[in-house]
Design an enzyme around this catalytic site. Structure first.
Site, PDB file in Angstrom:
ATOM      1  N   ASP A   1     -10.238   2.926   2.054  1.00 48.08           N
ATOM      2  CA  ASP A   1     -10.478   2.245   3.344  1.00 48.08           C
ATOM      3  C   ASP A   1     -11.255   3.144   4.309  1.00 48.08           C
ATOM      4  O   ASP A   1     -12.284   2.747   4.869  1.00 48.08           O
ATOM      5  CB  ASP A   1      -9.152   1.842   3.997  1.00 48.08           C
ATOM      6  CG  ASP A   1      -8.578   0.559   3.401  1.00 48.08           C
ATOM      7  OD1 ASP A   1      -9.350  -0.242   2.846  1.00 48.08           O
ATOM      8  OD2 ASP A   1      -7.357   0.365   3.515  1.00 48.08           O
TER       9      ASP A   1
ATOM     10  N   LYS B   1       0.804  -1.228   0.000  1.00 54.25           N
ATOM     11  CA  LYS B   1       0.000   0.000   0.000  1.00 54.25           C
ATOM     12  C   LYS B   1       0.841   1.284   0.000  1.00 54.25           C
ATOM     13  O   LYS B   1       0.395   2.306  -0.513  1.00 54.25           O
ATOM     14  CB  LYS B   1      -0.946   0.016   1.210  1.00 54.25           C
ATOM     15  CG  LYS B   1      -2.101  -0.967   1.096  1.00 54.25           C
ATOM     16  CD  LYS B   1      -3.055  -0.802   2.262  1.00 54.25           C
ATOM     17  CE  LYS B   1      -4.198  -1.790   2.195  1.00 54.25           C
ATOM     18  NZ  LYS B   1      -5.192  -1.598   3.253  1.00 54.25           N
TER      19      LYS B   1
END
Ligand code: NDP
Length: 286
Positions: free
Chosen positions: A108, A71
């Protein structure tokens, strides 16, 4: 009639990735809308990430999800990173724009916020929040809660240096106030707290009997207790909160909505959310 046998490709790069259930919900949504799209779940080691991103371009893929451990590292291979993904310092979704440029996003925290609003029926603006943990999930949740206008945000973390540096960094980038408190022994949740989030990995499979050491005996009756952990969806932490008569929001909600937002970014269409939720539940066997 001309037939088109070429599917549009999206997918997920991670390591390990075999237990990631995202593909099940995305493929269910493609099927429900009759889209000839495929979601590929691909094991990519850190040494293969640069080549994997070149493959996204070479294959003309429409987007990609990134999970552990890519990420942060992926950001250097992209053409642009959205402002909130820059604040978070991580990208979990890449979309490809009309010129073929790879744009990094982070869905997210946005998925978490949508769950708070849509599933729990709460507007976080003006609310007081406590977030347990200072890892990647916490960074995303804390950033979006700050941007959504919470009145007060306290991060509680075991490793002091990690918690302090995260809150210092997010306060500097957002110009919004965020406090930090070291997690020593049992953390007592105050009656002023409106939203409590477990953004640690405590309770994650296979360690399912673990519960974050928090005292819920002095909370307000309408406290909303949220868990980022989605495997199992009903964590021991949420079960304890429910037994104490408190409202809860599970990690499946965050997972589904980050996928819904990704679907919208990739296809430009609104997916059937109930189909995605059901596919995810079936994939996780709940
Ligand atoms: P990280 O490894 O980046 O961070 C883990 C955090 O948990 C750290 O703050 C760590 O504290 C804390 N922690 C772990 N064990 C303990 C313990 N025994 N006592 C106290 N603190 C502990 O993980 P992520 O942030 O990436 O993920 C956290 C969770 O969120 C995972 O379960 C993941 O599956 C879930 N998640 C869910 C998503 C969803 O869509 N629902 C999306 C992303 C993540 P310390 O710094 O002290 O080590």
């Amino acid at each position: 009639m001309t037939r088109n046998f070429k599917a549009e490709l999206v997918g997920c790069f991670g390591q390990p990735v075999a237990e990631n259930p995202t593909g099940a919900m995305q493929e269910a949504a493609f099927a429900a809308l009759g889209l000839n799209w495929r979601y590929l779940t691909i094991e990519v080691p850190p040494s293969g990430l640069a080549a994997a991103i070149r493959a996204v371009r070479a294959f003309g893929m429409r987007g990609i999800n990134l999970t552990i451990p890519h990420k942060v590292e992926v950001m250097r291979y992209l053409d642009e990173v959205s402002s909130d993904a820059q604040v978070i310092g991580a990208v979990n979704t890449v979309r490809v724009d009309n010129e073929g440029r790879l744009i990094g996003e982070n869905t997210d925290g946005k998925g978490f916020l949508r769950g708070i609003r849509q599933d729990a029926g709460m507007d976080p603006k003006g609310k007081r929040a406590v977030v347990l943990g200072a890892g990647g999930a916490s960074r995303a949740v804390v950033t979006e809660l700050l941007l959504a206008g919470v009145a007060d945000l306290l991060v509680v973390n075991r490793a002091i240096e990690r918690g302090e540096s995260m809150t210092r960094d997010l306060a500097a980038k957002t110009k919004l106030p965020v406090r930090f408190e070291p997690w020593r022994g049992t953390f007592a949740v105050s009656p002023e707290t409106d939203i409590l989030v477990n953004a640690t990995s405590i309770g994650l499979f296979p360690d399912v009997s673990a519960v974050p050491p928090v005292d819920l005996s002095r909370t307000r009756p309408d406290l909303l207790v949220c868990d980022a952990v989605f495997n199992p969806p009903e964590t021991e932490f949420l079960a304890c909160a429910r037994q104490a008569g408190l409202r809860t929001l599970d990690g499946l909600s965050m997972l589904v909505y980050q996928g819904v937002i990704g679907f919208q970014l990739w296809t430009g269409q609104n997916p059937p959310e109930d189909v995605m939720k059901q596919a995810l539940r079936e994939a996780l066997g709940v």
